[in-house]
Design a protein around this motif. Structure first.
Motif, PDB file in Angstrom:
ATOM      1  N   CYS A  29      86.083  56.938 101.609  1.00  0.00           N
ATOM      2  CA  CYS A  29      85.630  56.347 102.879  1.00  0.00           C
ATOM      3  C   CYS A  29      86.390  56.962 104.052  1.00  0.00           C
ATOM      4  O   CYS A  29      87.613  57.084 104.007  1.00  0.00           O
ATOM      5  CB  CYS A  29      85.864  54.840 102.842  1.00  0.00           C
ATOM      6  SG  CYS A  29      85.410  54.024 104.380  1.00  0.00           S
ATOM      7  N   CYS A  76      85.731  43.696 103.189  1.00  0.00           N
ATOM      8  CA  CYS A  76      84.951  44.859 103.626  1.00  0.00           C
ATOM      9  C   CYS A  76      83.516  44.730 103.124  1.00  0.00           C
ATOM     10  O   CYS A  76      83.281  44.507 101.936  1.00  0.00           O
ATOM     11  CB  CYS A  76      85.562  46.138 103.096  1.00  0.00           C
ATOM     12  SG  CYS A  76      84.637  47.581 103.671  1.00  0.00           S
ATOM     13  N   ARG A  82      85.300  44.237 108.161  1.00  0.00           N
ATOM     14  CA  ARG A  82      86.291  45.233 107.794  1.00  0.00           C
ATOM     15  C   ARG A  82      87.615  44.506 107.557  1.00  0.00           C
ATOM     16  O   ARG A  82      87.914  43.541 108.270  1.00  0.00           O
ATOM     17  CB  ARG A  82      86.491  46.266 108.905  1.00  0.00           C
ATOM     18  CG  ARG A  82      85.375  47.291 109.019  1.00  0.00           C
ATOM     19  CD  ARG A  82      85.296  48.184 107.784  1.00  0.00           C
ATOM     20  NE  ARG A  82      84.209  49.159 107.882  1.00  0.00           N
ATOM     21  CZ  ARG A  82      82.966  48.939 107.473  1.00  0.00           C
ATOM     22  NH1 ARG A  82      82.627  47.770 106.944  1.00  0.00           N
ATOM     23  NH2 ARG A  82      82.046  49.875 107.603  1.00  0.00           N
ATOM     24  N   PRO A  83      88.389  44.948 106.593  1.00  0.00           N
ATOM     25  CA  PRO A  83      89.645  44.247 106.323  1.00  0.00           C
ATOM     26  C   PRO A  83      90.718  44.617 107.339  1.00  0.00           C
ATOM     27  O   PRO A  83      90.586  45.587 108.072  1.00  0.00           O
ATOM     28  CB  PRO A  83      90.027  44.760 104.940  1.00  0.00           C
ATOM     29  CG  PRO A  83      89.476  46.147 104.895  1.00  0.00           C
ATOM     30  CD  PRO A  83      88.211  46.118 105.721  1.00  0.00           C
ATOM     31  N   THR A  96      88.782  47.634  96.515  1.00  0.00           N
ATOM     32  CA  THR A  96      88.582  47.439  97.945  1.00  0.00           C
ATOM     33  C   THR A  96      88.718  45.950  98.265  1.00  0.00           C
ATOM     34  O   THR A  96      88.210  45.108  97.523  1.00  0.00           O
ATOM     35  CB  THR A  96      87.160  47.927  98.307  1.00  0.00           C
ATOM     36  OG1 THR A  96      87.090  49.320  98.042  1.00  0.00           O
ATOM     37  CG2 THR A  96      86.822  47.656  99.761  1.00  0.00           C
ATOM     38  N   PRO A 145      84.744  51.947  96.907  1.00  0.00           N
ATOM     39  CA  PRO A 145      84.318  52.886  97.943  1.00  0.00           C
ATOM     40  C   PRO A 145      85.434  53.400  98.869  1.00  0.00           C
ATOM     41  O   PRO A 145      85.183  54.309  99.645  1.00  0.00           O
ATOM     42  CB  PRO A 145      83.304  52.072  98.751  1.00  0.00           C
ATOM     43  CG  PRO A 145      83.751  50.656  98.598  1.00  0.00           C
ATOM     44  CD  PRO A 145      84.319  50.563  97.208  1.00  0.00           C
ATOM     45  N   CYS A 146      86.642  52.859  98.767  1.00  0.00           N
ATOM     46  CA  CYS A 146      87.700  53.297  99.692  1.00  0.00           C
ATOM     47  C   CYS A 146      88.039  54.784  99.532  1.00  0.00           C
ATOM     48  O   CYS A 146      88.223  55.496 100.512  1.00  0.00           O
ATOM     49  CB  CYS A 146      88.980  52.490  99.472  1.00  0.00           C
ATOM     50  SG  CYS A 146      88.836  50.755  99.914  1.00  0.00           S
ATOM     51  N   GLY A 192      92.347  50.313 103.015  1.00  0.00           N
ATOM     52  CA  GLY A 192      91.632  49.566 101.973  1.00  0.00           C
ATOM     53  C   GLY A 192      91.859  48.070 102.018  1.00  0.00           C
ATOM     54  O   GLY A 192      91.407  47.341 101.143  1.00  0.00           O
ATOM     55  N   ASP A 197      92.429  51.379 107.688  1.00  0.00           N
ATOM     56  CA  ASP A 197      92.705  50.038 107.145  1.00  0.00           C
ATOM     57  C   ASP A 197      93.385  50.072 105.777  1.00  0.00           C
ATOM     58  O   ASP A 197      93.710  49.033 105.217  1.00  0.00           O
ATOM     59  CB  ASP A 197      91.424  49.195 107.092  1.00  0.00           C
ATOM     60  CG  ASP A 197      90.350  49.802 106.192  1.00  0.00           C
ATOM     61  OD1 ASP A 197      90.697  50.423 105.173  1.00  0.00           O
ATOM     62  OD2 ASP A 197      89.156  49.635 106.505  1.00  0.00           O
ATOM     63  N   GLU A 238      87.142  55.628 106.711  1.00  0.00           N
ATOM     64  CA  GLU A 238      87.981  54.649 107.408  1.00  0.00           C
ATOM     65  C   GLU A 238      89.275  54.336 106.668  1.00  0.00           C
ATOM     66  O   GLU A 238      90.048  53.483 107.091  1.00  0.00           O
ATOM     67  CB  GLU A 238      87.184  53.350 107.641  1.00  0.00           C
ATOM     68  CG  GLU A 238      86.044  53.542 108.624  1.00  0.00           C
ATOM     69  CD  GLU A 238      85.256  52.261 108.863  1.00  0.00           C
ATOM     70  OE1 GLU A 238      85.878  51.220 109.109  1.00  0.00           O
ATOM     71  OE2 GLU A 238      84.016  52.319 108.794  1.00  0.00           O
ATOM     72  N   ARG A 239      89.509  55.035 105.538  1.00  0.00           N
ATOM     73  CA  ARG A 239      90.645  54.620 104.699  1.00  0.00           C
ATOM     74  C   ARG A 239      92.010  54.814 105.360  1.00  0.00           C
ATOM     75  O   ARG A 239      92.959  54.112 105.044  1.00  0.00           O
ATOM     76  CB  ARG A 239      90.591  55.325 103.347  1.00  0.00           C
ATOM     77  CG  ARG A 239      90.801  56.826 103.397  1.00  0.00           C
ATOM     78  CD  ARG A 239      90.585  57.438 102.021  1.00  0.00           C
ATOM     79  NE  ARG A 239      90.909  58.862 101.995  1.00  0.00           N
ATOM     80  CZ  ARG A 239      90.094  59.819 102.433  1.00  0.00           C
ATOM     81  NH1 ARG A 239      88.899  59.509 102.909  1.00  0.00           N
ATOM     82  NH2 ARG A 239      90.465  61.080 102.390  1.00  0.00           N
TER      83      ARG A 239
HETATM   84  S1  SF4 Z   1      88.121  48.771 102.966  1.00  0.00           S
HETATM   85 FE1  SF4 Z   1      88.252  50.329 104.533  1.00  0.00          FE
HETATM   86  S2  SF4 Z   1      88.518  52.205 103.414  1.00  0.00           S
HETATM   87 FE2  SF4 Z   1      87.762  50.706 101.960  1.00  0.00          FE
HETATM   88  S3  SF4 Z   1      85.558  50.925 101.999  1.00  0.00           S
HETATM   89 FE3  SF4 Z   1      86.046  49.371 103.464  1.00  0.00          FE
HETATM   90  S4  SF4 Z   1      86.213  50.459 105.403  1.00  0.00           S
HETATM   91 FE4  SF4 Z   1      86.326  51.945 103.784  1.00  0.00          FE
END
Ligand code: SF4
Ligand code: SF4
Lengths: 400, 92
Positions: free
Chosen positions: A301, A329, A232-233, A325, A297-298, A309, A307, A303-304
């Motif tokens: 997502c 990630c 994950r970034p 992205t 995919p951000c 993105g 992080d 989780e956006r």
């Molecule tokens: S960078 Fe973060 S928001 Fe983008 S796809 Fe990956 S986990 Fe999801």
């Protein structure tokens, strides 16, 4: 979307520096930038940023000691209410200056290794640089500044964590940041030579963990993993344009110190606009705010919000599109670019005969500093951790 | 309570600075390259840690200020956490 104030101002006072580091985070084209801002311009920048809400001030470079007006800059910043961090290699520090800085209100000195492996080798072998660092460290202690030692890690020095920490202990550092190189600027050019192997990384973390266990809170050690080894970034800058404002030696305002590389954006200059309009109105600061710019995919997502993105500069460097992205990630269709770079590093290290896997204990968790806000400074692009907010109402911090 | 004695005198740790930031409408604790934004109760406690008042004094002052009682455990727990994080130093 409501835009909060900048909280952290990084004043890159000069690109002049007596050292020549292989992974300097200054832009590779820095020699082409314009004339340095005059003292009066910096004082105005300090006033304007403070009025917006900035409270942490990083004075960096290049080597900030190369400016002879640091004393009046510090004095002005102190009277405005900033907490002032001087980020220096120590080259050019004298007792006279360190005393004047104290009188002017400097809060803290970060003594950093400006990333050259030659300098580190000198340090480890107790030669010239070590004497310089020790002298500056003694002055830092004598004048009662908190002392942070920052060492940038990469393939060529990451096996020396034990020795680095022993030296840090000897010179009396209170905090040590072992920050793995992040790949922007000069480091991007040198990436294939600098990226460590996973085995090296695990050994280094284990070594840091052993010293941490031995020293307890006497010396705090922060070990920041390179994001190439993550899935994950980092929440880069807490999102561009959310808390961080950098001003370069020629007055260019940037939402992160590496952002100048991002294509299609014209970065405003403090000589032409005031900081309020730069922060709130300029296209350069608004471009990557919020989530409207995101691609899949951000974009969809969950989780956006966490992080944002990832890093825009990294997305651009690796994929050619800053709105993609971050390929760190593993949901990114470009993630293979990162894993391939790591695999190349493994092959190069195997060919050179280092990086053999160790049978040591399992990988310690990434060290986190909870309760803190996201900041980047000179080491800005250098790393990241995710902290969690807790009882004191602190906000999560992704640290660079 | 574990750890913190009522007679201990907490003060802001060396190298840290506590100040009120209007832009954040909060007390913030500033330290090398970082800061913590304190919530209201943490700010109320920390801003009373002047190295002169004891923990018991601080509890009494807070209970008076907020016309309440029974804050002892919360204050002790917070002070203990803050000492562990090196935000506060204690003199016995
Ligand atoms: S960078 Fe973060 S928001 Fe983008 S796809 Fe990956 S986990 Fe999801
Ligand atoms: S991680 Fe963030 S701060 Fe660092 S280079 Fe990228 S956009 Fe800039």
């Amino acid at each position: 979307m409501s835009v909060g104030p900048p909280l952290w101002l990084l004043a890159e006072l000069t690109y002049r520096c007596p050292l020549h580091c292989v992974f300097c985070s200054n832009p590779t084209e820095f020699a082409a930038t314009g004339a340095e801002l005059a003292t009066a311009d910096w004082l105005r920048v300090l006033r304007e940023a403070r009025a917006l809400g900035a409270v942490q001030l990083g004075l960096s470079g290049g080597e900030p000691l190369a400016r002879d007006d640091l004393e009046p800059i510090i004095a002005a910043a102190h009277s405005l209410g900033y907490y002032i961090n001087l980020i220096t290699s120590g080259v050019g520090m004298t007792e006279e200056r360190i005393r004047a800085f104290k009188a002017a209100g400097l809060d803290h000195i970060q003594l950093s290794f400006q990333d050259s492996s030659r300098e580190l080798n000198d340090f480890l072998s107790s030669t010239r640089t070590f004497e310089l660092k020790s002298r500056v460290a003694a002055l830092i202690r004598q004048y009662e500044y908190p002392m942070v030692l920052n060492v940038v890690l990469h393939r060529l020095n990451i096996d020396h964590v034990d020795e680095i920490l022993a030296m840090a202990e000897r010179i009396g550092a209170e905090y040590v940041e072992l920050a793995n190189t992040q790949y922007y600027g000069w480091a991007w050019l040198n990436r294939d030579h600098l990226l460590p192997t996973r085995a090296q990384l695990e050994r280094a973390e284990a070594a840091a963990q052993r010293v941490r266990a031995r020293l307890g809170s006497r010396m705090q050690i922060f070990f920041v993993v390179p994001d190439y080894f993550e899935t994950r970034p980092k929440a880069c800058m807490n999102g561009l344009g959310s808390v961080f404002l950098a001003v370069t030696p020629d007055g260019t305002a940037l939402p992160c110190h590496a952002a100048r590389m991002l294509p299609g954006l014209t970065f405003p200059n403090v000589l032409e606009s005031d900081l309020r309009s730069i922060w709130y109105e300029s296209e350069a600061f608004n471009r990557f705010r919020g989530e409207g710019w995101m691609k899949e995919p951000c974009r969809s997502c969950p989780e956006r919000h966490k992080d944002h993105g990832g890093c825009r500069c990294q997305a651009f460097l690796l994929t050619g599109d800053a709105a993609n992205t971050d390929p760190v990630c593993d949901l990114s269709p470009h993630h293979h670019l990162v894993t391939e770079a790591v695999a190349r590093a493994e092959r190069a290290a195997a060919a050179a005969g280092n990086g053999t896997p160790s049978a040591g204990p399992g990988t310690p968790a990434v060290v986190s500093r909870p309760h803190e806000l996201v900041f980047r400074d000179h080491r800005i692009s250098i790393a990241v951790e995710h902290g969690s907010g807790a009882t004191a109402g602190g906000q999560a911090r992704g640290e660079s | 309570m574990i750890g913190v004695r009522p007679t201990a005198k907490p003060s802001i740790a060396h190298g840290m600075r506590l100040q009120w930031e209007p832009a954040q409408a909060a007390h913030v604790l500033l330290y090398p390259e970082g800061m913590v934004q304190l919530n209201e109760s943490a700010g109320a406690i920390m801003s009373r840690c002047d190295g002169v008042r004891t923990v018991a004094d601080i509890v009494a002052d807070l209970e008076r200020t907020y016309s309440t009682s029974g804050l002892t455990d919360d204050v002790h727990a917070f002070v203990e956490l803050a000492v562990e994080r090196r935000w506060l130093e204690l003199r016995e």
